[in-house]
Design a protein around this motif. Structure first.
Motif, PDB file in Angstrom:
ATOM      1  N   SER A 116       0.825  -1.221   0.000  1.00  0.00           N
ATOM      2  CA  SER A 116       0.000   0.000   0.000  1.00  0.00           C
ATOM      3  C   SER A 116       0.857   1.269   0.000  1.00  0.00           C
ATOM      4  O   SER A 116       0.325   2.375  -0.042  1.00  0.00           O
ATOM      5  N   THR A 118       2.753   2.646   2.392  1.00  0.00           N
ATOM      6  CA  THR A 118       2.493   3.445   3.578  1.00  0.00           C
ATOM      7  C   THR A 118       3.520   3.116   4.660  1.00  0.00           C
ATOM      8  O   THR A 118       4.179   2.083   4.607  1.00  0.00           O
ATOM      9  N   GLU A 130      -1.004   5.260  10.377  1.00  0.00           N
ATOM     10  CA  GLU A 130      -0.507   4.825   9.073  1.00  0.00           C
ATOM     11  C   GLU A 130      -0.631   5.999   8.106  1.00  0.00           C
ATOM     12  O   GLU A 130      -1.694   6.603   7.975  1.00  0.00           O
ATOM     13  N   PRO A 132       0.410   7.712   4.136  1.00  0.00           N
ATOM     14  CA  PRO A 132       0.869   7.407   2.780  1.00  0.00           C
ATOM     15  C   PRO A 132       2.267   7.976   2.540  1.00  0.00           C
ATOM     16  O   PRO A 132       2.639   9.004   3.106  1.00  0.00           O
TER      17      PRO A 132
END
Length: 167
Positions: A116, A118, A130, A132
């Motif tokens: 992802s 992240t 979390e 990005p």
């Protein structure tokens, strides 16, 4: 910079308005912006020059916020904290002032999710989040344990001038 973890975001808002009405006893003023919108504001006693404001005066308020995020080099020591500065007009002048503050905190990368893209950050208050990571930044497990610095600076300025500009 492309490929370098972190970034800078700057936001600025400006309000220009005219004093439509003023009540010195209740320390309230109604401002009208250039589009005809109105807002009533109660002004606290810390505004020492409130009685220098007149109907028709022009009020300008500018707010700027900058957020900087970067990975701290491993050899650097944390510098978490808060600082501030302010200034205001002399007594008897039209109100004006400036205030700025900086807060810096360090979070630790406790995990990365390569799929992802992240990173999981642990903040000083014990909370985790979390976040990005930009696509152009290479993310890898070696970043776990590194420190992320988040520095936020906010500044606000206010000036009041007579309807014909500075006196």
């Amino acid at each position: 910079m492309e490929g370098v973890p972190g970034g800078v975001v700057i936001r600025t808002a400006r309000i220009d308005a005219t004093v439509k009405s003023i009540d010195y006893d209740t320390r309230s003023v109604t401002l009208e912006d250039d589009e005809g919108g109105e807002v009533a504001i109660n002004v606290g006693p810390e505004a020492i020059n409130f009685d220098e404001i007149d109907r028709g005066d022009r009020v300008t308020l500018v707010y700027t916020e900058e957020t900087v995020v970067y990975l701290r080099p491993l050899e650097d020591l944390p510098d978490d904290g808060v600082s501030a500065v302010s200034a205001r007009a002399m007594e008897g002048q039209k109100p004006e002032g400036f205030a700025a503050g900086v807060i810096e905190m360090t979070a630790v990368v406790t995990g990365v999710d390569l799929e992802s893209h992240t990173a999981i950050l642990l903040f000083p208050d014990g909370t985790s989040r979390e976040v990005p990571v930009r696509d152009d930044v290479e993310l890898n497990q070696d970043q776990v344990g590194q420190e992320v610095v988040i520095q936020k600076t906010a500044a606000i300025s206010l000036s009041v001038e007579g309807p014909d500009g500075p006196e």
